[in-house]
Design an enzyme around this catalytic site. Structure first.
Site, mmCIF file in Angstrom:
data_model
loop_
_atom_site.group_PDB
_atom_site.id
_atom_site.type_symbol
_atom_site.label_atom_id
_atom_site.label_comp_id
_atom_site.label_asym_id
_atom_site.label_seq_id
_atom_site.Cartn_x
_atom_site.Cartn_y
_atom_site.Cartn_z
ATOM 1 C CD GLU A 1 -0.332 -55.847 -36.004
ATOM 2 O OE1 GLU A 1 -1.091 -55.915 -35.398
ATOM 3 O OE2 GLU A 1 -0.172 -56.352 -37.410
ATOM 4 C CB THR B 1 -3.265 -61.141 -31.177
ATOM 5 O OG1 THR B 1 -4.149 -61.264 -32.154
ATOM 6 C CG2 THR B 1 -1.871 -61.227 -31.696
#
Ligand code: HSE
Length: 300
Positions: free
Chosen positions: A124, A179
């Site tokens: 991530e 994101t």
């Protein structure tokens, strides 16, 4: 020897559970195959993910894992990417968790599920600069997962009694570094009154899933902190959600950092009404979209 593993798409947050809840679904899947090579390097083979291992979610996870376990082999990682990128469907976490599962098997590491979540989480960082474990927990455990700690990483799988069907409304919007942007919009501090309301809703929603109480899920799955702060990115969300509830959906939420909307349905829901309502609302915004009907992944 080649080892292949897969991970499915997922929806993080589920309304009030920012960064701590995730749900795994069969809508899309990533398959990752790994094989030792004799170059001493990590090489990525993929049509649509970065080839630099330091910029690739699966690559970054394996780099960290190999460093900690002092494994010096060269590794070929072939990623067959089925989870679309940048739509809030856990795409980065699917590749990294599948890679970690395959690596664990290939080198007989006997990692626990939580250790695999920990390494998958490194991916991530490549995707958005922050290592949040919600989506990757779906790729390791399946089902509905709750992050109970990040240092050390601890995950509980929630044994839900109420298993709704799922509709994913996927608008065709691509936002650069979405994101990262969506995370920067979340407030750094909140009022204690908002905290109390949020924890009350989260608890009610979890009771609903655990006890099979439809109305509790609907009443609990509301978030006026994170979803609200990101509303500018998905201005159509409120209209879609209230239309879906008018058509007797159980509830709806933004899937992860959006723009996908996850609608929970059951036999009482008028799905055709949701399909035509979505068309009308997103048409007004001039957006193309896809609706995917899917089911929860129980586990791996
Ligand atoms: N919990 C994360 C977020 C999921 O909402 O930012 C996105 O990967």
């Amino acid at each position: 020897m080649k080892i292949k593993e897969l991970s499915y798409s997922s929806s993080a947050n589920l309304g009030p559970g920012y960064d701590i809840l995730s749900l795994s679904h069969r809508a899309f899947k990533d398959e990752v195959e790994i094989e030792e090579n004799n170059t001493g390097k990590i090489r990525i083979f993929s049509d649509n993910t970065p080839e630099d291992p330091m910029k690739n979610t699966a690559g970054l996870s394996l780099i960290q894992l190999m460093k900690d376990r002092k494994i010096k082999s060269g590794i070929d990682i072939t990623i067959n990417k089925g989870v679309p990128v940048g739509l809030g469907l856990g795409s980065s976490g699917a590749s990294s968790s599948a890679a970690v599962k395959a690596f664990n098997k290939m080198f007989d590491l006997n990692l626990t599920n939580d250790e695999m979540v920990y390494y998958s989480m490194y991916g991530e960082i490549a995707a958005c600069g922050s290592a949040h474990p919600d989506n990757v927990s779906s790729g390791i455990y399946g089902g509905m997962t709750l992050i109970t700690s990040t240092e050390p990483v601890r995950v509980r799988k929630i044994d839900i009694k109420y298993k709704p069907h799922l509709m994913l409304v996927i608008p065709d919007i691509k936002i650069e570094e979405k994101t990262k942007l969506a995370r920067s919009m979340v407030p750094k501090n909140i009022d204690i009154k908002d905290m109390v309301r949020q924890t009350s809703r989260l608890s009610l929603m979890l009771l609903g899933f655990l006890n099979g109480e439809r109305q509790a899920i609907r009443d609990g799955m509301n978030d006026e902190i994170v979803e609200k702060s990101r509303n500018g990115l998905f201005p159509f969300y409120g209209e879609i959600k209230s239309m879906a509830i008018d058509e007797n959906a159980v509830s709806a939420c933004i899937s992860g950092a959006g723009p996908t909307i996850l609608i929970f349905t059951d036999e009482r829901t008028n799905k055709n009404g949701i399909i035509s309502g979505t068309d009308e609302i997103l048409g007004k915004y001039g957006l193309n979209y896809k609706i995917v009907e899917t089911e929860i992944v129980e586990g791996y």
